[in-house]
Design a protein around this motif. Structure first.
Motif, PDB file in Angstrom:
ATOM      1  N   ALA A   1      50.258  -8.920  40.974  1.00 23.85           N
ATOM      2  CA  ALA A   1      50.128  -7.461  40.885  1.00 23.85           C
ATOM      3  C   ALA A   1      49.232  -7.073  39.717  1.00 23.85           C
ATOM      4  O   ALA A   1      48.413  -6.141  39.822  1.00 23.85           O
ATOM      5  CB  ALA A   1      51.509  -6.824  40.739  1.00 23.85           C
ATOM      6  N   GLY A   2      49.364  -7.806  38.607  1.00 23.26           N
ATOM      7  CA  GLY A   2      48.514  -7.528  37.457  1.00 23.26           C
ATOM      8  C   GLY A   2      47.051  -7.776  37.759  1.00 23.26           C
ATOM      9  O   GLY A   2      46.173  -6.992  37.369  1.00 23.26           O
ATOM     10  N   GLN A   3      46.757  -8.854  38.469  1.00 26.06           N
ATOM     11  CA  GLN A   3      45.366  -9.159  38.817  1.00 26.06           C
ATOM     12  C   GLN A   3      44.782  -8.136  39.784  1.00 26.06           C
ATOM     13  O   GLN A   3      43.575  -7.903  39.795  1.00 26.06           O
ATOM     14  CB  GLN A   3      45.285 -10.566  39.408  1.00 26.06           C
ATOM     15  CG  GLN A   3      45.592 -11.670  38.397  1.00 26.06           C
ATOM     16  CD  GLN A   3      45.282 -13.052  38.934  1.00 26.06           C
ATOM     17  OE1 GLN A   3      44.395 -13.229  39.772  1.00 26.06           O
ATOM     18  NE2 GLN A   3      46.004 -14.052  38.443  1.00 26.06           N
ATOM     19  N   LEU A   4      45.651  -7.539  40.594  1.00 26.26           N
ATOM     20  CA  LEU A   4      45.189  -6.514  41.540  1.00 26.26           C
ATOM     21  C   LEU A   4      45.235  -5.117  40.939  1.00 26.26           C
ATOM     22  O   LEU A   4      44.866  -4.143  41.608  1.00 26.26           O
ATOM     23  CB  LEU A   4      46.064  -6.548  42.798  1.00 26.26           C
ATOM     24  CG  LEU A   4      45.970  -7.806  43.668  1.00 26.26           C
ATOM     25  CD1 LEU A   4      47.056  -7.796  44.730  1.00 26.26           C
ATOM     26  CD2 LEU A   4      44.600  -7.911  44.308  1.00 26.26           C
TER      27      LEU A   4
ATOM     28  N   GLN B   1      48.068  -6.814  50.366  1.00 26.16           N
ATOM     29  CA  GLN B   1      47.176  -7.398  49.357  1.00 26.16           C
ATOM     30  C   GLN B   1      47.961  -8.196  48.327  1.00 26.16           C
ATOM     31  O   GLN B   1      47.540  -9.284  47.906  1.00 26.16           O
ATOM     32  CB  GLN B   1      46.379  -6.292  48.664  1.00 26.16           C
ATOM     33  CG  GLN B   1      45.277  -5.696  49.523  1.00 26.16           C
ATOM     34  CD  GLN B   1      44.586  -4.530  48.839  1.00 26.16           C
ATOM     35  OE1 GLN B   1      45.212  -3.760  48.103  1.00 26.16           O
ATOM     36  NE2 GLN B   1      43.295  -4.384  49.099  1.00 26.16           N
ATOM     37  N   LEU B   2      49.108  -7.652  47.918  1.00 23.21           N
ATOM     38  CA  LEU B   2      49.933  -8.358  46.943  1.00 23.21           C
ATOM     39  C   LEU B   2      50.486  -9.647  47.545  1.00 23.21           C
ATOM     40  O   LEU B   2      50.506 -10.693  46.877  1.00 23.21           O
ATOM     41  CB  LEU B   2      51.078  -7.454  46.477  1.00 23.21           C
ATOM     42  CG  LEU B   2      52.016  -8.047  45.421  1.00 23.21           C
ATOM     43  CD1 LEU B   2      51.239  -8.540  44.206  1.00 23.21           C
ATOM     44  CD2 LEU B   2      53.077  -7.032  45.020  1.00 23.21           C
ATOM     45  N   LEU B   3      50.910  -9.595  48.803  1.00 22.99           N
ATOM     46  CA  LEU B   3      51.376 -10.800  49.480  1.00 22.99           C
ATOM     47  C   LEU B   3      50.265 -11.843  49.544  1.00 22.99           C
ATOM     48  O   LEU B   3      50.495 -13.033  49.271  1.00 22.99           O
ATOM     49  CB  LEU B   3      51.867 -10.460  50.887  1.00 22.99           C
ATOM     50  CG  LEU B   3      52.326 -11.646  51.750  1.00 22.99           C
ATOM     51  CD1 LEU B   3      53.564 -12.306  51.148  1.00 22.99           C
ATOM     52  CD2 LEU B   3      52.591 -11.194  53.184  1.00 22.99           C
ATOM     53  N   ALA B   4      49.056 -11.404  49.894  1.00 17.92           N
ATOM     54  CA  ALA B   4      47.928 -12.329  50.014  1.00 17.92           C
ATOM     55  C   ALA B   4      47.617 -12.984  48.678  1.00 17.92           C
ATOM     56  O   ALA B   4      47.398 -14.207  48.604  1.00 17.92           O
ATOM     57  CB  ALA B   4      46.701 -11.592  50.544  1.00 17.92           C
ATOM     58  N   LYS B   5      47.601 -12.184  47.617  1.00 14.68           N
ATOM     59  CA  LYS B   5      47.270 -12.729  46.303  1.00 14.68           C
ATOM     60  C   LYS B   5      48.340 -13.708  45.835  1.00 14.68           C
ATOM     61  O   LYS B   5      48.042 -14.816  45.365  1.00 14.68           O
ATOM     62  CB  LYS B   5      47.112 -11.590  45.286  1.00 14.68           C
ATOM     63  CG  LYS B   5      46.669 -12.054  43.907  1.00 14.68           C
ATOM     64  CD  LYS B   5      45.304 -12.734  43.957  1.00 14.68           C
ATOM     65  CE  LYS B   5      44.852 -13.198  42.590  1.00 14.68           C
ATOM     66  NZ  LYS B   5      43.596 -13.972  42.665  1.00 14.68           N
ATOM     67  N   ALA B   6      49.614 -13.309  45.975  1.00 16.33           N
ATOM     68  CA  ALA B   6      50.694 -14.183  45.538  1.00 16.33           C
ATOM     69  C   ALA B   6      50.738 -15.471  46.374  1.00 16.33           C
ATOM     70  O   ALA B   6      50.916 -16.558  45.834  1.00 16.33           O
ATOM     71  CB  ALA B   6      52.027 -13.438  45.628  1.00 16.33           C
ATOM     72  N   ALA B   7      50.558 -15.327  47.695  1.00 13.92           N
ATOM     73  CA  ALA B   7      50.590 -16.497  48.568  1.00 13.92           C
ATOM     74  C   ALA B   7      49.435 -17.448  48.251  1.00 13.92           C
ATOM     75  O   ALA B   7      49.621 -18.677  48.236  1.00 13.92           O
ATOM     76  CB  ALA B   7      50.513 -16.060  50.027  1.00 13.92           C
TER      77      ALA B   7
END
Length: 413
Positions: A343-346, A399-405
């Protein structure tokens, strides 16, 4: 960075909402019905078109697998469910399942090779409205077995669970049937909040820390039927008077002093149900919830004590049974930290949250690290045909799911 196609996600949500669509804009796609099978067939068709592997297990959990560089590693799992309430919304469950599929498609579009495989799951019968209990698929997966008593269950429409399960599995011959459980590295689920706080605070995503415990009680208070007009106070054994006086006390004593407590009477009935007769028996259900197990125990004792004391005053008998008991759970701290870092990166504002409702992630959490991402739903409405998620909020959750995954499956962390 993996780019999510928001327009494609919106179109997928519309496409699946058409399966079992209701006149008021909701969805009736109950578990193991033809509508449920149609949704499973559509998801399978989309997955095979992208070259993903598709399989199912003996409880009809549906899995879509994208290969990894080290394909024998335990996969990262993400998903939710596709079944709905009879007058359900189009986002509950479907948003999490289709967000996970969009992540798989976006990884494929970008040509990203992950270290480990990623598996999307659509769990069977999360809602529990047609066949009880809910979360059958994730419960069986985490236990590694299907309880024998499930096969004897009948749906609200009279259908046999065993027969409907068999028909559902056979309706998807493209998906081979594999063993019920297999090792996974972690599980992440996107879901609508089903409450108003994220929307009210203008926060796009919630990082779920755990799920509060739930306990259901079935209560029967037995008195004596008598004439409403001729029976004076001293001669009454009124179970409804006893029950309602106890409930009034409990409504005052449980939730007002404890913001984390939940106390709900969802069903109440009186027998014989005549306008001019004192009831001989009244029954009700009680749903109590709390994030702390010891407090859940205290509330249950308080309910039992209040009912018994009130019944004694009316010379009534009491029968109380516990019909459901789900202890609270805490999600994996490391997994939460990955989601927070993503979340921080996004540059997404987030809020730590406790889930008031139980989800499939609760049961998966028993066999692997699990966590959830919440997105706002309009006015907090859920299990309602008016349920709605703004496209920008759906996109943020995906988007958060994609980044974390990606972080979890590519070895970035």
């Amino acid at each position: 960075m993996v780019e999510i196609n928001g327009s494609r996600l919106d179109a997928r949500l519309d496409q699946f909402a058409a399966i079992g669509a209701t006149p008021k804009g909701g969805v009736n796609r109950q578990a193991l019905t033809e509508g449920d099978r149609q949704a499973r067939r559509l998801l399978t068709k989309l997955a095979l078109a992208r070259g993903f592997d598709v399989f199912q297990d003996q409880v009809a959990n549906l899995f879509i697998r994208r290969r990894g560089r080290y394909d024998d590693l335990p996969p990262l799992m993400m998903g939710s469910h596709l079944d709905s309430q009879p007058t359900g919304g189009r986002f509950d469950g479907a948003l999490g399942t289709l967000s996970a599929f969009e992540v798989l498609e976006s990884l494929e579009d970008a040509g990203v090779e992950t270290e480990r495989p990623i598996v999307l799951v659509s769990w069977t019968n999360e809602e529990g409205c047609r066949f009880a209990p809910g979360c059958m698929g994730s419960m069986a997966f985490s236990n590694g077995t299907i309880p024998n008593e499930w096969y004897d269950k009948r749906a609200t429409d009279g259908a046999s669970f065993a027969s409907e399960l068999k028909s559902t599995i056979e309706s998807l011959p493209e998906a081979r049937v594999k063993a019920l459980a297999f090792p996974i590295s972690a599980y992440v689920e996107v879901h609508i909040e089903q409450g108003p706080s994220l929307e009210a605070e203008g926060i796009p995503v919630g990082v779920v820390t755990g799920i509060q415990g739930t306990r259901w009680l079935q209560i029967a208070v037995k008195g004596q039927t008598a004439h409403a007009g001729t029976t004076g106070l001293a001669y009454r054994r009124d179970p409804l008077w006893a029950l309602t006086s106890a409930l009034s006390q409990l409504y005052q004593n449980i939730m007002p002093p404890d913001p984390d407590a939940r106390f709900t009477v969802g069903r109440i009935s009186a027998s014989p149900g005549s306008v001019n007769a004192i009831p001989d028996e009244v029954t009700c259900t009680v749903d109590i919830r709390h994030p702390k197990l010891e407090r859940l125990d205290e509330i249950e004792k308080e309910v039992i004590s209040a009912i018994n004391c009130a019944a004694d005053r009316q010379h009534c008998a009491v029968d109380i049974s516990r019909t459901f008991d789900m202890p609270p759970c805490t999600f994996d701290q490391n997994l939460q930290e990955v989601i927070i870092a993503a979340a921080g990166q996004l540059d997404l504002e987030w809020k730590a949250m406790l889930s008031g409702a139980f989800h499939d992630a609760l049961f998966v959490n028993r066999v692997a690290p699990a966590s959830m991402i919440f997105v706002p739903c309009h006015k907090g409405l859920s299990h309602n045909e008016a349920e709605y998620v703004e496209p920008l909020n759906a996109l943020a959750g995906c988007q958060l799911l994609a980044k974390a995954a990606t972080m979890m499956a590519t070895g970035e962390l």
